[in-house]
Design a protein around this motif. Structure first.
Motif, PDB file in Angstrom:
ATOM      1  N   ALA A 120      19.355  48.703  28.138  1.00  0.00           N
ATOM      2  CA  ALA A 120      19.121  47.106  29.234  1.00  0.00           C
ATOM      3  C   ALA A 120      18.512  46.172  29.634  1.00  0.00           C
ATOM      4  N   VAL A 121      17.425  46.184  28.771  1.00  0.00           N
ATOM      5  CA  VAL A 121      16.069  45.815  29.125  1.00  0.00           C
ATOM      6  C   VAL A 121      16.814  44.125  27.820  1.00  0.00           C
ATOM      7  N   GLU A 122      17.081  44.836  26.924  1.00  0.00           N
ATOM      8  CA  GLU A 122      17.157  43.720  25.791  1.00  0.00           C
ATOM      9  C   GLU A 122      18.447  42.826  26.058  1.00  0.00           C
ATOM     10  N   ALA A 123      19.300  43.290  26.963  1.00  0.00           N
ATOM     11  CA  ALA A 123      20.383  42.427  27.065  1.00  0.00           C
ATOM     12  C   ALA A 123      20.124  42.336  28.230  1.00  0.00           C
ATOM     13  N   ARG A 124      18.847  41.952  29.265  1.00  0.00           N
ATOM     14  CA  ARG A 124      19.031  40.953  30.604  1.00  0.00           C
ATOM     15  C   ARG A 124      17.823  40.093  29.548  1.00  0.00           C
ATOM     16  N   LEU A 125      17.101  40.390  28.411  1.00  0.00           N
ATOM     17  CA  LEU A 125      16.252  39.263  27.322  1.00  0.00           C
ATOM     18  C   LEU A 125      17.142  38.541  27.030  1.00  0.00           C
ATOM     19  N   ALA A 126      18.054  38.970  26.572  1.00  0.00           N
ATOM     20  CA  ALA A 126      19.074  38.220  25.633  1.00  0.00           C
ATOM     21  C   ALA A 126      19.979  37.423  26.689  1.00  0.00           C
ATOM     22  N   ALA A 127      19.915  37.297  28.122  1.00  0.00           N
ATOM     23  CA  ALA A 127      20.941  36.316  28.725  1.00  0.00           C
ATOM     24  C   ALA A 127      19.848  35.810  29.793  1.00  0.00           C
ATOM     25  N   TYR A 128      18.735  36.595  29.864  1.00  0.00           N
ATOM     26  CA  TYR A 128      17.775  34.691  30.641  1.00  0.00           C
ATOM     27  C   TYR A 128      18.078  33.552  30.194  1.00  0.00           C
ATOM     28  N   ARG A 129      17.692  33.331  29.088  1.00  0.00           N
ATOM     29  CA  ARG A 129      18.209  31.582  29.191  1.00  0.00           C
ATOM     30  C   ARG A 129      19.288  30.832  29.734  1.00  0.00           C
ATOM     31  N   ASP A 130      20.268  32.546  30.116  1.00  0.00           N
ATOM     32  CA  ASP A 130      21.597  31.395  30.346  1.00  0.00           C
ATOM     33  C   ASP A 130      21.501  31.310  32.000  1.00  0.00           C
ATOM     34  N   HIS A 131      20.319  31.834  32.396  1.00  0.00           N
ATOM     35  CA  HIS A 131      19.790  31.843  33.831  1.00  0.00           C
ATOM     36  C   HIS A 131      19.588  30.438  34.398  1.00  0.00           C
ATOM     37  N   PRO A 132      19.779  29.862  35.710  1.00  0.00           N
ATOM     38  CA  PRO A 132      19.040  28.778  35.565  1.00  0.00           C
ATOM     39  C   PRO A 132      18.147  28.630  36.344  1.00  0.00           C
ATOM     40  N   PRO A 133      16.993  27.228  35.414  1.00  0.00           N
ATOM     41  CA  PRO A 133      15.605  27.746  35.553  1.00  0.00           C
ATOM     42  C   PRO A 133      15.141  28.201  37.165  1.00  0.00           C
ATOM     43  N   GLU A 134      15.431  27.830  37.813  1.00  0.00           N
ATOM     44  CA  GLU A 134      14.910  28.880  39.273  1.00  0.00           C
ATOM     45  C   GLU A 134      14.932  30.248  39.894  1.00  0.00           C
ATOM     46  N   ARG A 135      16.072  30.349  38.576  1.00  0.00           N
ATOM     47  CA  ARG A 135      16.092  32.340  39.039  1.00  0.00           C
ATOM     48  C   ARG A 135      15.433  32.644  37.857  1.00  0.00           C
ATOM     49  N   ARG A 136      15.289  31.677  36.941  1.00  0.00           N
ATOM     50  CA  ARG A 136      13.896  32.828  35.614  1.00  0.00           C
ATOM     51  C   ARG A 136      13.752  33.981  36.176  1.00  0.00           C
ATOM     52  N   ARG A 137      12.708  32.968  37.300  1.00  0.00           N
ATOM     53  CA  ARG A 137      11.112  33.918  37.044  1.00  0.00           C
ATOM     54  C   ARG A 137      10.906  35.192  37.541  1.00  0.00           C
ATOM     55  N   GLU A 138      12.832  35.198  38.732  1.00  0.00           N
ATOM     56  CA  GLU A 138      13.491  36.459  39.570  1.00  0.00           C
ATOM     57  C   GLU A 138      12.831  37.253  38.407  1.00  0.00           C
ATOM     58  N   GLU A 139      14.041  36.942  37.652  1.00  0.00           N
ATOM     59  CA  GLU A 139      14.162  37.886  36.774  1.00  0.00           C
ATOM     60  C   GLU A 139      13.273  38.552  35.544  1.00  0.00           C
ATOM     61  N   LEU A 140      12.348  37.081  35.142  1.00  0.00           N
ATOM     62  CA  LEU A 140      11.418  38.091  34.365  1.00  0.00           C
ATOM     63  C   LEU A 140      10.877  39.322  35.195  1.00  0.00           C
ATOM     64  N   THR A 141      10.912  38.725  36.271  1.00  0.00           N
ATOM     65  CA  THR A 141       9.911  40.588  37.412  1.00  0.00           C
ATOM     66  C   THR A 141      10.855  41.152  37.005  1.00  0.00           C
ATOM     67  N   ARG A 142      12.339  41.244  37.501  1.00  0.00           N
ATOM     68  CA  ARG A 142      12.973  42.283  37.315  1.00  0.00           C
ATOM     69  C   ARG A 142      12.459  42.911  35.394  1.00  0.00           C
ATOM     70  N   ILE A 143      12.798  41.957  34.467  1.00  0.00           N
ATOM     71  CA  ILE A 143      12.681  42.705  33.028  1.00  0.00           C
ATOM     72  C   ILE A 143      11.286  43.413  33.043  1.00  0.00           C
ATOM     73  N   ALA A 144      10.494  43.133  33.128  1.00  0.00           N
ATOM     74  CA  ALA A 144       8.955  43.100  33.432  1.00  0.00           C
ATOM     75  C   ALA A 144       8.429  44.706  34.189  1.00  0.00           C
ATOM     76  N   ALA A 145       9.708  44.857  35.340  1.00  0.00           N
ATOM     77  CA  ALA A 145       9.459  46.281  36.057  1.00  0.00           C
ATOM     78  C   ALA A 145      10.142  46.936  35.691  1.00  0.00           C
ATOM     79  N   GLU A 146      11.489  46.584  34.681  1.00  0.00           N
ATOM     80  CA  GLU A 146      12.366  48.154  34.242  1.00  0.00           C
ATOM     81  C   GLU A 146      11.582  48.104  32.364  1.00  0.00           C
ATOM     82  N   LEU A 147      10.778  47.437  32.198  1.00  0.00           N
ATOM     83  CA  LEU A 147      10.297  47.551  30.546  1.00  0.00           C
ATOM     84  C   LEU A 147       8.394  48.110  31.430  1.00  0.00           C
TER      85      LEU A 147
END
Length: 121
Positions: free
Chosen positions: A69-96
């Motif tokens: 699931a973390v790998e899938a989130r990372l794969a989809a990370y670049r598809d997010h608009p730049p303003e949402r990437r920080r939030e997504e990166l925080t979630r990915i790091a927390a899950e990892l």
């Protein structure tokens, strides 16, 4: 004078760093991605590679699924608009980070049968 490059030896299967170190390496690359402005550049690509190499360390099916699931989130990370990437990166790091203890379990092999102190005594 020419600069000499230090060559880093490649790790063999037996010399693999502990899972916690490998997770920390991936987290450090995610931090670099954060500091670089969440652009999805080299730090992101390196973090993604680090996370992909953790797959062999999952001790349970649940840990393997969570890592996928973390790998899938990372794969989809670049598809997010730049303003949402920080939030997504925080979630990915927390899950990892939450997976770290579950990956470390796989790096401590069980002792061979009949070698436990209690069995010897």
């Amino acid at each position: 004078m020419t600069a000499t490059r230090r060559r880093t030896p490649t790790a063999s299967e037996g010399d693999r760093p502990p899972a916690g170190d490998q997770v920390e390496r991936a987290l450090e690359w995610l931090r670099r991605e954060w500091r670089d402005g969440c652009r999805g550049g080299m730090a992101y690509k390196t973090a993604r590679g680090c996370v992909a190499r953790l797959g062999d360390l999952a001790a349970t099916h649940q840990a393997a699924a969570a890592l996928a699931a973390v790998e899938a989130r990372l794969a989809a990370y670049r598809d997010h608009p730049p303003e949402r990437r920080r939030e997504e990166l925080t979630r990915i790091a927390a899950e990892l980070g939450a997976l770290k203890p579950h990956l470390a379990l796989a790096t401590t092999p069980a002792p061979p049968v009949g070698t436990l102190e209690s069995a010897i005594a």
